[in-house]
Design a protein around this motif. Structure first.
Motif, PDB file in Angstrom:
ATOM      1  N   ASP A 126       5.681  -3.268  -3.729  1.00 52.50           N
ATOM      2  CA  ASP A 126       6.743  -4.012  -3.068  1.00 52.50           C
ATOM      3  C   ASP A 126       7.310  -3.257  -1.864  1.00 52.50           C
ATOM      4  OD1 ASP A 126       8.501  -6.143  -2.705  1.00 52.50           O
ATOM      5  OD2 ASP A 126      10.071  -5.185  -3.907  1.00 52.50           O
ATOM      6  N   LYS A 127       7.224  -3.913  -0.694  1.00 49.31           N
ATOM      7  CA  LYS A 127       7.719  -3.353   0.577  1.00 49.31           C
ATOM      8  C   LYS A 127       6.989  -2.060   0.967  1.00 49.31           C
ATOM      9  CE  LYS A 127      12.374  -5.194  -0.254  1.00 49.31           C
ATOM     10  NZ  LYS A 127      12.080  -5.653  -1.629  1.00 49.31           N
ATOM     11  N   LYS A 128       5.790  -1.857   0.453  1.00 44.14           N
ATOM     12  CA  LYS A 128       5.033  -0.640   0.759  1.00 44.14           C
ATOM     13  C   LYS A 128       3.685  -0.925   1.418  1.00 44.14           C
ATOM     14  CE  LYS A 128       7.135   1.843  -3.116  1.00 44.14           C
ATOM     15  NZ  LYS A 128       6.906   2.519  -4.430  1.00 44.14           N
ATOM     16  N   VAL A 129       3.395  -2.192   1.642  1.00 47.33           N
ATOM     17  CA  VAL A 129       2.133  -2.559   2.303  1.00 47.33           C
ATOM     18  C   VAL A 129       2.453  -2.848   3.767  1.00 47.33           C
ATOM     19  CG1 VAL A 129       0.182  -4.154   2.340  1.00 47.33           C
ATOM     20  CG2 VAL A 129       1.233  -3.510   0.156  1.00 47.33           C
ATOM     21  N   LYS A 130       2.123  -1.926   4.639  1.00 47.59           N
ATOM     22  CA  LYS A 130       2.529  -2.019   6.042  1.00 47.59           C
ATOM     23  C   LYS A 130       1.592  -2.872   6.889  1.00 47.59           C
ATOM     24  CE  LYS A 130       5.923   0.639   5.066  1.00 47.59           C
ATOM     25  NZ  LYS A 130       7.264   0.041   4.923  1.00 47.59           N
ATOM     26  N   GLY A 131       0.360  -3.055   6.444  1.00 48.73           N
ATOM     27  CA  GLY A 131      -0.599  -3.840   7.218  1.00 48.73           C
ATOM     28  C   GLY A 131      -0.495  -5.325   6.920  1.00 48.73           C
ATOM     29  N   THR A 132      -1.569  -6.064   7.230  1.00 47.79           N
ATOM     30  CA  THR A 132      -1.571  -7.503   6.964  1.00 47.79           C
ATOM     31  C   THR A 132      -1.650  -7.790   5.475  1.00 47.79           C
ATOM     32  OG1 THR A 132      -3.978  -7.585   7.192  1.00 47.79           O
ATOM     33  CG2 THR A 132      -2.674  -8.028   9.159  1.00 47.79           C
ATOM     34  N   GLY A 133      -2.347  -6.925   4.752  1.00 53.61           N
ATOM     35  CA  GLY A 133      -2.479  -7.142   3.322  1.00 53.61           C
ATOM     36  C   GLY A 133      -3.351  -6.095   2.672  1.00 53.61           C
ATOM     37  N   LEU A 134      -3.325  -6.081   1.354  1.00 52.88           N
ATOM     38  CA  LEU A 134      -4.126  -5.150   0.567  1.00 52.88           C
ATOM     39  C   LEU A 134      -4.866  -5.943  -0.497  1.00 52.88           C
ATOM     40  CD1 LEU A 134      -4.924  -2.259  -0.328  1.00 52.88           C
ATOM     41  CD2 LEU A 134      -2.836  -2.227  -1.719  1.00 52.88           C
ATOM     42  N   LEU A 135      -6.180  -5.753  -0.566  1.00 49.55           N
ATOM     43  CA  LEU A 135      -7.000  -6.453  -1.548  1.00 49.55           C
ATOM     44  C   LEU A 135      -7.463  -5.452  -2.602  1.00 49.55           C
ATOM     45  CD1 LEU A 135      -9.228  -8.538   0.909  1.00 49.55           C
ATOM     46  CD2 LEU A 135      -6.911  -9.017   0.084  1.00 49.55           C
ATOM     47  N   LEU A 136      -7.218  -5.784  -3.860  1.00 46.22           N
ATOM     48  CA  LEU A 136      -7.568  -4.889  -4.956  1.00 46.22           C
ATOM     49  C   LEU A 136      -8.465  -5.605  -5.954  1.00 46.22           C
ATOM     50  CD1 LEU A 136      -4.033  -3.344  -5.695  1.00 46.22           C
ATOM     51  CD2 LEU A 136      -5.875  -2.332  -4.326  1.00 46.22           C
ATOM     52  N   GLY A 137      -9.349  -4.834  -6.604  1.00 46.35           N
ATOM     53  CA  GLY A 137     -10.215  -5.408  -7.619  1.00 46.35           C
ATOM     54  C   GLY A 137     -10.887  -4.320  -8.421  1.00 46.35           C
ATOM     55  N   PRO A 138     -11.669  -4.689  -9.430  1.00 48.13           N
ATOM     56  CA  PRO A 138     -12.401  -3.693 -10.223  1.00 48.13           C
ATOM     57  C   PRO A 138     -13.561  -3.113  -9.405  1.00 48.13           C
ATOM     58  CG  PRO A 138     -13.044  -5.898 -10.870  1.00 48.13           C
ATOM     59  CD  PRO A 138     -11.906  -6.061  -9.906  1.00 48.13           C
ATOM     60  N   ASP A 139     -14.180  -2.063  -9.935  1.00 48.67           N
ATOM     61  CA  ASP A 139     -15.303  -1.433  -9.231  1.00 48.67           C
ATOM     62  C   ASP A 139     -16.408  -2.436  -8.907  1.00 48.67           C
ATOM     63  OD1 ASP A 139     -14.231   1.089  -9.069  1.00 48.67           O
ATOM     64  OD2 ASP A 139     -15.111   1.785 -10.951  1.00 48.67           O
ATOM     65  N   SER A 140     -16.646  -3.358  -9.820  1.00 46.31           N
ATOM     66  CA  SER A 140     -17.720  -4.329  -9.623  1.00 46.31           C
ATOM     67  C   SER A 140     -17.451  -5.276  -8.460  1.00 46.31           C
ATOM     68  CB  SER A 140     -17.917  -5.156 -10.901  1.00 46.31           C
ATOM     69  OG  SER A 140     -16.724  -5.856 -11.236  1.00 46.31           O
ATOM     70  N   ALA A 141     -16.193  -5.353  -7.994  1.00 42.89           N
ATOM     71  CA  ALA A 141     -15.838  -6.276  -6.920  1.00 42.89           C
ATOM     72  C   ALA A 141     -15.906  -5.640  -5.538  1.00 42.89           C
ATOM     73  CB  ALA A 141     -14.425  -6.822  -7.150  1.00 42.89           C
ATOM     74  N   LEU A 142     -16.092  -4.316  -5.491  1.00 40.16           N
ATOM     75  CA  LEU A 142     -16.019  -3.609  -4.214  1.00 40.16           C
ATOM     76  C   LEU A 142     -17.044  -4.113  -3.206  1.00 40.16           C
ATOM     77  CD1 LEU A 142     -14.648  -1.393  -2.605  1.00 40.16           C
ATOM     78  CD2 LEU A 142     -16.295   0.235  -3.543  1.00 40.16           C
ATOM     79  N   ASP A 143     -18.243  -4.421  -3.667  1.00 39.76           N
ATOM     80  CA  ASP A 143     -19.297  -4.897  -2.761  1.00 39.76           C
ATOM     81  C   ASP A 143     -19.620  -6.368  -2.974  1.00 39.76           C
ATOM     82  OD1 ASP A 143     -19.670  -2.347  -1.579  1.00 39.76           O
ATOM     83  OD2 ASP A 143     -20.893  -1.723  -3.277  1.00 39.76           O
ATOM     84  N   THR A 144     -18.763  -7.081  -3.682  1.00 37.77           N
ATOM     85  CA  THR A 144     -19.046  -8.495  -3.967  1.00 37.77           C
ATOM     86  C   THR A 144     -17.828  -9.367  -3.660  1.00 37.77           C
ATOM     87  OG1 THR A 144     -18.469  -8.078  -6.302  1.00 37.77           O
ATOM     88  CG2 THR A 144     -20.803  -7.965  -5.709  1.00 37.77           C
TER      89      THR A 144
END
Length: 207
Positions: A126-144
């Motif tokens: 909260d109030k710590k993402v300075k860019g347009t956005g942050l996308l998070l996911g499990p390891d399996s999602a990093l390249d998919t």
């Protein structure tokens, strides 16, 4: 001949000019050699500063094959890409502007994504993402899944969380968020992601 030089028998006086010619020839040869060395050195310097270090660069690339860099703003993928309909996205708002999470979730739903949780970001973000956005996911999602979602939000950082379970991914809206990427541009990015063009000069053999 008269005077100082007088011919006697079959011997003739030596003329010192021959020595001068020899010196001139030696000096000329030395000059040519020096100029040749200077030219060779110049070529070496030009080669060094204009790409002659290709072998060193190639060696450095091979040495870094096992290192995974932080994903850039341009989405990349190495594994099979899931369709948006198979990706569940949780949308969270980390800004002080209200309503962004629902608006963004509704737009993503129109573009074919499944929507999970929608609401405010946790205290961690909260109030710590300075860019347009942050996308998070499990390891399996990093390249998919994450690269596919990244086509919808330009310049968003995305990364995997090793301890994360499940297949859903998060879109956390940041301070510089002004809306999702225009659908036409997002569709082009998604097409390019699914059909990447080979990089010019890249080796056909992988790491």
């Amino acid at each position: 001949m008269g005077g100082q030089y007088r011919i006697k028998g079959d011997k003739y006086p030596r003329m010192r000019r021959r020595r001068r010619r020899g010196r001139l020839v030696a000096a000329a040869v030395a000059s040519v050699a020096v100029l040749g060395m200077i030219g060779w050195g110049t070529l070496q310097l030009i080669d060094l500063f204009t790409g002659g270090g290709g072998k060193a660069s190639a060696a450095g690339t091979k040495a870094g094959c096992g290192t995974r860099a932080t994903p850039s703003a341009t989405p990349t993928a190495t594994g099979p890409l899931p369709e948006p309909a198979k990706i569940t996205v949780n949308v969270f708002n980390a800004t002080t502007r209200s309503g962004l999470a629902k608006q963004t979730a509704d737009e993503l739903k129109k573009r074919g994504f499944k929507i999970g949780d929608v609401g405010n970001a946790t205290k961690q973000f909260d109030k710590k993402v300075k860019g347009t956005g942050l996308l998070l996911g499990p390891d399996s999602a990093l390249d998919t899944s994450l690269p596919v979602l990244a086509t919808q939000l330009g310049n968003a950082e995305y990364r995997a969380e090793a301890a994360r379970k499940g297949t859903a991914v998060d879109l956390i809206i940041g301070d510089k968020f002004k809306g999702l990427t225009k659908k036409a541009d997002a569709d082009k990015a998604l097409t390019a992601l699914a059909n990447p063009e080979p990089t010019p000069g890249a080796s056909k053999r992988g790491c």
